[in-house]
Design an enzyme around this catalytic site. Structure first.
Site, PDB file in Angstrom:
ATOM      1  N   TYR A 111      52.389  71.825  45.289  1.00 17.21           N
ATOM      2  CA  TYR A 111      51.420  70.747  45.552  1.00 17.21           C
ATOM      3  C   TYR A 111      50.746  70.158  44.321  1.00 17.21           C
ATOM      4  CZ  TYR A 111      48.359  74.911  45.562  1.00 17.21           C
ATOM      5  OH  TYR A 111      47.715  76.070  45.239  1.00 17.21           O
ATOM      6  N   HIS A 115      46.385  79.962  44.124  1.00 13.01           N
ATOM      7  CA  HIS A 115      45.211  80.246  44.946  1.00 13.01           C
ATOM      8  C   HIS A 115      45.075  81.752  45.171  1.00 13.01           C
ATOM      9  CE1 HIS A 115      42.347  80.291  48.189  1.00 13.01           C
ATOM     10  NE2 HIS A 115      43.219  80.909  48.946  1.00 13.01           N
ATOM     11  N   ARG A 165      41.324  76.029  38.587  1.00 13.72           N
ATOM     12  CA  ARG A 165      41.989  77.332  38.608  1.00 13.72           C
ATOM     13  C   ARG A 165      43.366  77.146  38.006  1.00 13.72           C
ATOM     14  NH1 ARG A 165      45.577  77.140  42.939  1.00 13.72           N
ATOM     15  NH2 ARG A 165      44.552  76.276  44.753  1.00 13.72           N
TER      16      ARG A 165
HETATM   17  C1  TPP Z   1      36.722  79.878  57.721  1.00 13.19           C
HETATM   18  C2  TPP Z   1      37.947  80.012  56.904  1.00 13.19           C
HETATM   19  N1  TPP Z   1      38.956  79.136  57.060  1.00 13.19           N
HETATM   20  C3  TPP Z   1      40.088  79.246  56.350  1.00 13.19           C
HETATM   21  C4  TPP Z   1      40.235  80.243  55.432  1.00 13.19           C
HETATM   22  C5  TPP Z   1      41.555  80.391  54.637  1.00 13.19           C
HETATM   23  N2  TPP Z   1      41.312  80.035  53.231  1.00 13.19           N
HETATM   24  C6  TPP Z   1      41.057  80.997  52.326  1.00 13.19           C
HETATM   25  S1  TPP Z   1      40.671  80.355  50.834  1.00 13.19           S
HETATM   26  C7  TPP Z   1      40.860  78.774  51.387  1.00 13.19           C
HETATM   27  C8  TPP Z   1      40.613  77.626  50.458  1.00 13.19           C
HETATM   28  C9  TPP Z   1      39.255  77.707  49.832  1.00 13.19           C
HETATM   29  O1  TPP Z   1      39.056  76.658  48.949  1.00 13.19           O
HETATM   30  P1  TPP Z   1      37.705  76.535  48.131  1.00 13.19           P
HETATM   31  O2  TPP Z   1      36.545  76.608  49.037  1.00 13.19           O
HETATM   32  O3  TPP Z   1      37.820  75.321  47.285  1.00 13.19           O
HETATM   33  O4  TPP Z   1      37.644  77.840  47.221  1.00 13.19           O
HETATM   34  P2  TPP Z   1      38.687  78.320  46.121  1.00 13.19           P
HETATM   35  O5  TPP Z   1      39.669  79.207  46.793  1.00 13.19           O
HETATM   36  O6  TPP Z   1      39.280  77.123  45.498  1.00 13.19           O
HETATM   37  O7  TPP Z   1      37.856  79.108  45.158  1.00 13.19           O
HETATM   38  C10 TPP Z   1      41.232  78.769  52.724  1.00 13.19           C
HETATM   39  C11 TPP Z   1      41.524  77.557  53.513  1.00 13.19           C
HETATM   40  C12 TPP Z   1      39.171  81.145  55.280  1.00 13.19           C
HETATM   41  N3  TPP Z   1      39.219  82.165  54.418  1.00 13.19           N
HETATM   42  N4  TPP Z   1      38.044  81.010  56.020  1.00 13.19           N
END
Ligand code: TPP
Ligand code: TPP
Ligand code: MG
Ligand code: MG
Lengths: 332, 367, 332, 367
Positions: free
Chosen positions: B271, B262, B258
């Site tokens: 980071y 985020h 990405r």
């Molecule tokens: C169960 C849960 N825990 C924490 C979050 C908060 N949160 C939202 S996105 C994220 C990171 C997600 O990373 P990834 O799975 O790699 O997807 P990306 O955002 O990189 O597409 C977190 C920790 C959430 N939405 N749901």
């Protein structure tokens, strides 16, 4: 509500669960059950006995040992047009599925503005008193009643069990259906062979009375009725109301009964603090404070973890404790 | 189909970073190839505009997708008409390919539930905010479809971070056991907010996690839209017509990056290095496909210009439409909680309406 | 309870969280924090900012994205003598860890008859009002207050935040520590630089009054106080009690205040049904029915899923709704 | 250590079904080998008696272990003094090896919390009834131990069914990422109550699931106590002193069978064939080790007889002790909820005591 009742059978409560499933699965091929040991084994309490032979492995499905998986895939199925009835083996094991129940089953309709719905029934035996190991005796209906989007049903008789289960399966929204396993086999009752429904959201007055309204549900209905009979001998005339649905509560019946008696007690197995006894007491004082002659007495499990079985009889409201509580309210 | 037989460590590639062909070009018409390119540009431009709307206070928190267009469009393009798509919260591009109007996506991030209301016939599940919870829904729906005797594929998106959740495990395990027609598509963009891929799991690839579930896993260059298309297409076909002894599900790991934050609430400079971002920007899927299409005579300056213009118009129109939508009626909160409103909710709704009547909306709105 | 207060800083509530963690981690090398993005990133709300640089990667730990994993491993650590402070990024994501919290953190002491204990603090920002996506606004403290073995704390000022967090970390039992993210940065308050504690289980009277007792906590404390000031102009003198600890409730302060005023309201963000408003109303009528002049008014979130942000201002109790509710109770 | 480099599909074996040596005998003294045999006999006899107590109504539901002694004793025996053990609910045999008195196990299944109270110095975690939840505790404790700079191993038991839970995944994934000194020991006894191993997962082995977490997985004949010992010992040593590039955790899949019912509440004839049971009984770990010990002159009739007698005495004594323990005081329910009792619990306890005073215990006890 009951349709014409041709033949009746004399069934235990757990047989009525099975009969409800059988009846609705026969009528509607979209209904299926899934869970741990529900298939060949017929369920650890035999609630699905014979269904596997009757409906086959595509409708009576033994799953891997994973509660979030069971409920989460059932949500996908429900959204896709089936009517799954997932079983959680004991209520104490429902928590791995808690997120799927409260964050998804309860919210799919609202999240999608009605495009997707979640007509599933999560069945789980709940409650104590069967000399079982740790985590086999929980009674945490209050958790689910606090989550908008869910309905919560707890039957106490074989007749209601079948009728409420059929209602739950036909309900367009997710229902948590908690079965009082202490009385799974404690007694029999007449259950029509046909299909019939008992409406969700309606309490049943099990005993009319004028001195005090006692609200209860599930396995606590029996000790409560027993206490009421004992107290009748002592001149206290209890009205016993079996709430049957914990969400939405039948506020009308609660308030009506209370207005008549002016006193109330609530009897439940769950820990007192944060249990539905508080909700019911609160509704009463909101709607009928001017009728209130005594504090609503909460006769409940203690605010301790459910103990191992050597002490469970002391944890659960006994007939004596129910009597004592009712007497407190009456003598106030 | 052979793409799926790869050792997960052999990343599937079709175009290199300069748009040179290094694999087998999938069987797509010129028009389709150009359309894929257009969709990627649309997604990129939408993204830019959405971030800017958020900055201007015209939208809430928004999760950008720039850099991930190759994976989104390449994979969504590989679905058949009837197939289903289960997004996380970042698949705005994949949504468009499958018929979700941009206006809806905007509305959703503007805080309107209606943004999540798919039209009948749009086979997309609502946005899933809680990580990886949608994997079970995708497995369940695919399972239901199979039980109904249909022949459809169900693609489900999630991130590298999402592979750590229990629901990932349970969803893929059920899919293996019940042999459901799922394509589990991991957008491995190297980061879960601030947590790097190496901190999510000690396994060398995410693709190899499929071994735990008894089905194929494949790693693909997620910034190569044609490789993504090829791999996803093969997975979709296998989901519907597996060969003897093959299991239907596939885990696809699309390796990508990405480019931006985020979400608009995040500051990635805290980071990660600018240098790392630059390294990945060299792999940008859009110029890569553009070079290939130009090199092979499928696209020229004029066409590119036309696409730029039409994409800008389309996004501008979507924004106009979305911003023209009024704040929902407060009573809509009570709709769709249940099919029919229970008595106490009816009373609560009435009390809210009475209060609005009495005090006016100013008494509610903060700021 | 506060120890001598040398210097004070003027901090926001979220800075007070960080300061509490910093203070206790400096004092006790067994304390560590773990969770998603708590390390280099300093937490998505900056609640752990700078701690990674200060205490290093072994005490400020970025974990994989798995809430059951975060809490479950923290339980193992706590049993093994450390004092982990797991962070759940938003309360709406606490449910995957629900089983570990209610079935294990809450029960380890009782299950092992005291051989193993579970001194951990699960921190999570809770509540609505920040224009966030779905699942970022929940307020379900009632779930945890219904589970014996847990303590539940919700601060509403920077001073209390630091003092209660230090108490929670030092507490020998598991604490669910919910932080009102709406007011993370809404205002500043004086916070001593030294370490000090605010005791768990004690409510704070934020405004003395004689006409009605209004019980609230967390982010709702501010609109409640604002409503109280408005009503003061209209001649209604509210006592506002910030409960601060949801489990165990400070029943003494609740009842004492109520006995003085004879009327009460409870203000919370959580859905009304099954929320702690019911528990508090129930305690009041149990302990002080004879003083009760009006129903306890529950001013709460509606029994609907928390809506996306276009409507959240209508969902959350606003100053006007609080005023209206209080007026209802006063004019009863 | 080499045992761990095996392809997971190569099951590690030392003794065949007739007690003949087919692998490398681990480095154990004659006394230790005989002691392992004795422990297995003790576990078997305990199990028989416990089932019978339950039948007589002298105990509640009980989960038998017969058939699984080889895996339990072989693995527990491989731990060092300071190491820790995290059981599920069936490791009564492993518990004995690690210093848990049989009386405690009996008390626990008689419904007394005190059965779960380990003495100081007994490094065993309490029984975990909710499946696989203990895996995370074991990972967390191992992690804490590593952070403290200790050098201990943490063995955690769970079943084949347990591998389907999200907590299995999260626990092993954390262990891989944080490189914790864990031995994840799967008692694959082919059944999770009535659900067969093939219905739990589509992966060919459970051992191969380790690939998803970046550390070793090994499959061992779980009814061969010496093979189990060897594999576990190697895993324990690796947990403490990994070689360069090795990760500390190991997933051990011990292939075995439960001869009896899942618990005394279960009737296995409903879901499995007598023939299957017989086939597995031929692999019984006890005669197998006995044959080897006799063949190699480590055991004779007299010694076997002595062991039988001492084992019977030990179990009989434990039962006597456990049954002599009185029902706990009801007020004990309120102990250990918190370190100090909050006011409302104090009141609840007082109200219970007052009621007992007034009505007597008969007013509480059902039956
Ligand atoms: C169960 C849960 N825990 C924490 C979050 C908060 N949160 C939202 S996105 C994220 C990171 C997600 O990373 P990834 O799975 O790699 O997807 P990306 O955002 O990189 O597409 C977190 C920790 C959430 N939405 N749901
Ligand atoms: C979370 C949870 N779900 C369900 C159960 C009920 N249950 C007890 S044992 C068992 C089967 C376990 O099978 P396996 O993991 O293979 O272990 P085994 O009993 O064969 O040793 C089930 C479903 C439970 N204890 N915990
Ligand atoms: Mg990511
Ligand atoms: Mg098993």
């Amino acid at each position: 509500m009951a349709t014409q009742q041709t033949t009746t059978q004399n069934l235990t409560l757990v047989q009525a669960v099975r009969d409800g499933l059988y009846t609705e699965m026969s009528r509607d091929s979209d209904v299926l059950v899934l869970g741990e040991d529900v298939g060949k084994n017929g369920g650890v309490f035999r609630a699905t006995e014979g269904l596997y032979d009757e409906f086959g492995p595509d409708r009576v499905i033994d799953t891997p040992l994973a509660e979030s998986g069971i409920v989460g895939t059932a949500i996908g199925m429900a959204a896709y047009g089936l009517k799954p009835v997932p079983e959680i083996q004991f209520m104490g094991f429902i928590y791995p599925a808690f997120d799927q129940i409260v964050s998804h089953a309860a919210r799919l309709r609202t999240r999608s503005r009605g495009r997707f719905t979640c007509p599933l029934v999560v069945r789980a035996p709940y409650g104590g008193g069967i000399r079982a190991p740790e985590h086999h005796s929980e009674s945490k209906e209050a958790f689910f009643a606090h989550e908008p989007g869910l309905k919560v049903v707890i039957p106490s008789t074989p007749h209601d069990t079948k009728g409420l289960l059929i209602s739950a399966i036909r309900d367009p929204d997710p229902v948590v259906f908690l079965e009082p396993k202490l009385i799974y086999r404690a007694f029999r009752g007449d259950v029509p062979e046909d299909d019939y429904t008992v409406p969700i959201g309606e309490a049943a007055v099990r005993r009319e009375g004028t001195d005090i309204s006692v609200f209860t549900w599930g396995a606590m209905t029996r000790p409560t009725l027993e206490a009421a009979e004992n107290l009748a001998e002592a001149g206290v005339d209890c009205e016993v109301v079996d709430l049957r649905t914990m969400s939405p509560l039948d506020r009308e019946t609660i308030v009506e009964s209370f207005k008549k008696t002016g006193r109330a007690a609530v009897v439940h197995e769950a820990p007192k603090t944060g249990g539905l006894g508080g909700e019911i007491a609160s509704i009463i004082q909101e709607e009928a404070l001017l009728y209130q002659e005594a504090p609503v007495e909460r006769i409940a499990g203690f605010d301790t973890p459910f103990p191992l079985y050597a002490l469970e009889d002391y944890y659960l409201p006994s007939v004596a404790r129910v009597e004592e509580g009712i007497r407190n309210a009456v003598e106030f | 189909m052979s793409t799926l037989q790869h050792d997960p460590r052999d990343q599937v590639r079709v175009l290199d970073e300069d748009g040179e062909v290094v694999g087998e070009i999938p069987d797509l018409s010129d028009g389709e190839l150009v359309e894929m390119y257009r969709q990627m540009r649309l997604a990129r431009h939408f993204d830019k505009r959405a971030v800017s709307l958020q900055r201007q206070g015209r939208m809430g928190t928004y999760p950008p997708l720039s850099g991930q267009e190759g994976a989104q469009i390449g994979s969504a393009y590989a679905l058949d008409e009837d197939d289903w798509l289960f997004p996380s919260y970042r698949e705005h591009g994949a949504g468009v390919v499958r018929g979700l109007p941009l206006k809806q996506t905007l509305l959703y991030w503007m805080g309107h539930e209606d943004g999540n209301k798919m039209d009948e016939g749009v086979n997309i599940f609502p946005v899933a905010v809680p990580i990886s919870t949608q994997i079970l829904h995708a497995t369940g729906a695919a399972w239901a479809s199979k039980l109904k005797g249909e022949n459809r594929a169900f693609i489900c998106y999630f991130g590298d971070g999402g592979t750590s959740e229990g629901d990932f495990h349970e969803g893929l395990n059920f899919a293996g056991v019940f042999d459901t027609p799922n394509v589990f598509f991991c957008n491995n963009n190297q980061w879960a907010i601030s947590v790097p891929r190496e901190r999510q799991t000690a396994s060398e690839t995410i693709a190899q996690k499929a071994i735990a579930y008894g089905f194929d896993g494949v790693q693909v260059d997620g910034m190569d839209p044609l490789a993504v298309y090829a791999v996803t297409r093969a997975a979709v076909e296998k989901a519907k017509n597996p060969e003897e002894g093959q299991r239907r599900p596939t885990l696809v790991e699309a390796v990508q990056y990405r480019f931006g934050a985020h979400t608009t609430a995040d500051d990635p400079t805290v980071y990660r290095d600018a240098e790392e971002v630059e390294r990945w920007k060299a792999k940008d899927p859009i110029p890569r496909l553009e070079k290939f299409l130009r090199n092979t005579g499928r696209l020229d300056d004029e066409a590119v210009d036309g696409i730029r213009q039409s994409v800008e118009d389309e996004v501008a129109e979507a924004i106009r439409e979305a911003e023209a939508v009024e704040r929902p009626e407060p009573s809509e909160m009570f709709e769709h909680v249940y099919e029919s409103l229970p008595e106490d909710l009816r009373e609560q709704r009435a009390s809210l309406e009475a209060l609005r009547e009495q005090y006016g909306d100013e008494a509610f709105l903060r700021e």
